[in-house]
Design a protein around this motif. Structure first.
Motif, PDB file in Angstrom:
ATOM      1  N   HIS A  23     126.646 -35.850  28.937  1.00 47.29           N
ATOM      2  CA  HIS A  23     125.873 -37.098  29.028  1.00 47.29           C
ATOM      3  C   HIS A  23     126.838 -38.270  29.221  1.00 47.29           C
ATOM      4  O   HIS A  23     127.128 -39.007  28.263  1.00 47.29           O
ATOM      5  CB  HIS A  23     125.028 -37.305  27.770  1.00 47.29           C
ATOM      6  N   PRO A  24     127.346 -38.470  30.423  1.00 48.88           N
ATOM      7  CA  PRO A  24     128.371 -39.503  30.642  1.00 48.88           C
ATOM      8  C   PRO A  24     127.922 -40.911  30.296  1.00 48.88           C
ATOM      9  O   PRO A  24     128.750 -41.763  29.987  1.00 48.88           O
ATOM     10  CB  PRO A  24     128.679 -39.381  32.151  1.00 48.88           C
ATOM     11  N   THR A  25     126.613 -41.175  30.352  1.00 52.90           N
ATOM     12  CA  THR A  25     126.123 -42.535  30.078  1.00 52.90           C
ATOM     13  C   THR A  25     125.712 -42.739  28.621  1.00 52.90           C
ATOM     14  O   THR A  25     125.247 -43.820  28.265  1.00 52.90           O
ATOM     15  CB  THR A  25     124.930 -42.853  30.985  1.00 52.90           C
ATOM     16  N   ARG A  40     137.041 -40.400  24.767  1.00 56.22           N
ATOM     17  CA  ARG A  40     136.656 -40.735  26.141  1.00 56.22           C
ATOM     18  C   ARG A  40     137.871 -41.092  26.987  1.00 56.22           C
ATOM     19  O   ARG A  40     137.990 -40.652  28.136  1.00 56.22           O
ATOM     20  CB  ARG A  40     135.664 -41.885  26.137  1.00 56.22           C
ATOM     21  N   GLU A  41     138.806 -41.859  26.415  1.00 52.15           N
ATOM     22  CA  GLU A  41     139.992 -42.242  27.174  1.00 52.15           C
ATOM     23  C   GLU A  41     140.869 -41.026  27.465  1.00 52.15           C
ATOM     24  O   GLU A  41     141.462 -40.925  28.538  1.00 52.15           O
ATOM     25  CB  GLU A  41     140.784 -43.302  26.395  1.00 52.15           C
ATOM     26  N   ARG A  42     140.964 -40.104  26.505  1.00 58.45           N
ATOM     27  CA  ARG A  42     141.760 -38.890  26.736  1.00 58.45           C
ATOM     28  C   ARG A  42     141.149 -38.048  27.841  1.00 58.45           C
ATOM     29  O   ARG A  42     141.866 -37.491  28.683  1.00 58.45           O
ATOM     30  CB  ARG A  42     141.864 -38.082  25.438  1.00 58.45           C
ATOM     31  N   ILE A  99     139.163 -28.595  27.360  1.00 60.42           N
ATOM     32  CA  ILE A  99     138.781 -29.801  28.089  1.00 60.42           C
ATOM     33  C   ILE A  99     137.419 -29.517  28.712  1.00 60.42           C
ATOM     34  O   ILE A  99     137.229 -28.512  29.387  1.00 60.42           O
ATOM     35  CB  ILE A  99     139.789 -30.135  29.206  1.00 60.42           C
ATOM     36  N   PRO A 100     136.399 -30.358  28.439  1.00 64.41           N
ATOM     37  CA  PRO A 100     135.087 -30.132  29.044  1.00 64.41           C
ATOM     38  C   PRO A 100     135.211 -29.973  30.554  1.00 64.41           C
ATOM     39  O   PRO A 100     135.876 -30.763  31.230  1.00 64.41           O
ATOM     40  CB  PRO A 100     134.310 -31.397  28.676  1.00 64.41           C
ATOM     41  N   ARG A 101     134.564 -28.932  31.101  1.00 64.41           N
ATOM     42  CA  ARG A 101     134.696 -28.608  32.526  1.00 64.41           C
ATOM     43  C   ARG A 101     134.300 -29.785  33.406  1.00 64.41           C
ATOM     44  O   ARG A 101     134.921 -30.050  34.442  1.00 64.41           O
ATOM     45  CB  ARG A 101     133.840 -27.379  32.845  1.00 64.41           C
ATOM     46  N   ALA A 102     133.246 -30.509  32.993  1.00 58.43           N
ATOM     47  CA  ALA A 102     132.772 -31.606  33.834  1.00 58.43           C
ATOM     48  C   ALA A 102     133.779 -32.725  33.955  1.00 58.43           C
ATOM     49  O   ALA A 102     133.729 -33.518  34.890  1.00 58.43           O
ATOM     50  CB  ALA A 102     131.454 -32.155  33.277  1.00 58.43           C
ATOM     51  N   LEU A 103     134.726 -32.812  33.001  1.00 60.03           N
ATOM     52  CA  LEU A 103     135.689 -33.908  33.028  1.00 60.03           C
ATOM     53  C   LEU A 103     137.097 -33.413  33.263  1.00 60.03           C
ATOM     54  O   LEU A 103     138.042 -34.169  33.116  1.00 60.03           O
ATOM     55  CB  LEU A 103     135.634 -34.679  31.711  1.00 60.03           C
TER      56      LEU A 103
END
Length: 361
Positions: free
Chosen positions: A185-187, A208-210, A232-236
């Motif tokens: 949920h990026p937002t 979030r910054e990492r 590390i979350p795949r989406a990021l």
């Protein structure tokens, strides 16, 4: 009881009761040697009315004021002014320690150390700083006491800080949950991420910054360059870089400033040596187009201020008051967005010099 509840439990406006002296008894307080005859004599010779003493209502034991009780007896009084405390026995002891630290005859180092040892057993969920504040010791001393008494102290995965908030001893799992939430949920607002992951707002901001820089949500283990499990979350996860771009450098240690590696201008150009922000700023200061113009000098002053703050980041972050965290996070996000916009504009202008783009005000 939390750090502020002793002030709420009694105040100068609480009712004062006249209680017979023979109805009161001494509690097992923090003063291991008992009453000090010299201090009793000093209070007796002062000849003034003394403040009410503090008594545990359920046991009628004196929490704070044994010297005043003795003075009242020596003066031939049959009653004494009392304010009551209605909490538990363990909290009453903490209250006695705090009162004896704030006023009256100071507690000795031995008394304060013994009191801190007892509080670590009765309040194992309190942080070292919270116990240090209650006992008049340093957090490092309390941490050493906790280590020595580890076999006698109930294990707990959380600590309650001076602000009354509960925090985990190891935030790794909470950071992972926050990373997964941000990826899915990026937002989602950071405040909501923090609440769902069970971490502080500042920790959620750090996660979030990492993730933005392709790092693991949790810091690396001490002495290693790898994250705790490389999660590390795949989406990021960071996208593969272009073959023309230099490979990313390993993340620097927290105490070291980041390294700037300029992109090659042409295929035949020799590879440039990494330059630190301080070296780049030194070059910019010598550029006449910046040094001799108002706008250039303003930009250099901004960079100078940033350079002076970099070595102090760790100390500044530790000193941030928790009640200001939301505002600090908002400001940091806003100013970071401004700098990112400037970087994007300059990068575009360098790649396409014929376009006339301006930074919106």
């Amino acid at each position: 009881m939390t750090l502020g509840e002793d002030q709420e439990a009694h105040s100068p406006h609480d009712p004062v009761h006249l209680v017979p002296l023979d109805a009161l008894s001494a509690a097992e307080g923090p003063r291991r040697c008992g009453e000090d005859p010299d201090h009793v004599r000093l209070l007796l010779e002062a000849g003034t009315d003394l403040p009410p003493i503090l008594v545990h209502r359920s046991t009628m034991q004196v929490i704070d004021g044994m010297h005043r009780l003795r003075v009242a007896a020596l003066r031939g009084r049959t009653h004494i002014a009392v304010r009551y405390y209605d909490g538990g026995s363990a909290d009453a002891f903490v209250l006695a320690v705090r009162h004896n630290i704030r006023h009256g005859l100071p507690l000795s180092l031995t008394d304060r150390t013994a009191a801190a040892t007892r509080i670590t057993r009765t309040h194992p969920h309190w942080s070292d700083r919270a116990i240090a504040r209650a006992s008049g010791l340093s957090p490092k001393t309390v941490a050493a006491i906790r280590r020595r008494s580890s076999g006698e102290i109930p294990l707990s995965n959380t600590r309650i800080g001076q602000d009354g908030r509960t925090r985990p001893l190891d935030a790794t799992e909470g950071r992972r949950r926050a990373g997964d939430l941000i990826a899915a949920h990026p937002t989602m607002p950071l405040r909501q991420v923090a609440a769902k992951a069970g971490i502080s707002l500042g920790t959620a901001h750090d996660v979030r910054e990492r993730l933005r820089t392709g790092r693991s949500p949790a810091p690396t283990r001490a002495g290693t360059g790898a994250p705790p499990d490389g999660h590390i979350p795949r989406a990021l996860a960071p996208a593969p870089r272009s073959p023309l771009a230099p490979p990313p450098a390993s993340p620097p240690a927290p105490a070291q400033p980041p390294t700037l590696v300029p992109a090659p201008r042409a295929a035949t150009a020799p590879s440039a040596q990494p330059r630190t922000p301080a070296a780049v700023l030194h070059l910019l200061r010598k550029d006449p187009s910046l040094r001799l113009t108002d706008s250039g000098r303003a930009l250099l002053r901004l960079f100078d201020a940033q350079a002076q703050l970099v070595p102090q980041w760790d100390r500044l972050i530790d000193a941030f008051p928790h009640h200001c965290a939301d505002m600090i996070v908002d400001l940091a996000d806003t100013y970071a967005a401004y700098w990112q916009h400037i970087a994007t504009h300059l990068r575009t202008a360098t790649a396409e010099p014929e376009t006339d783009q301006r930074i919106p005000s």
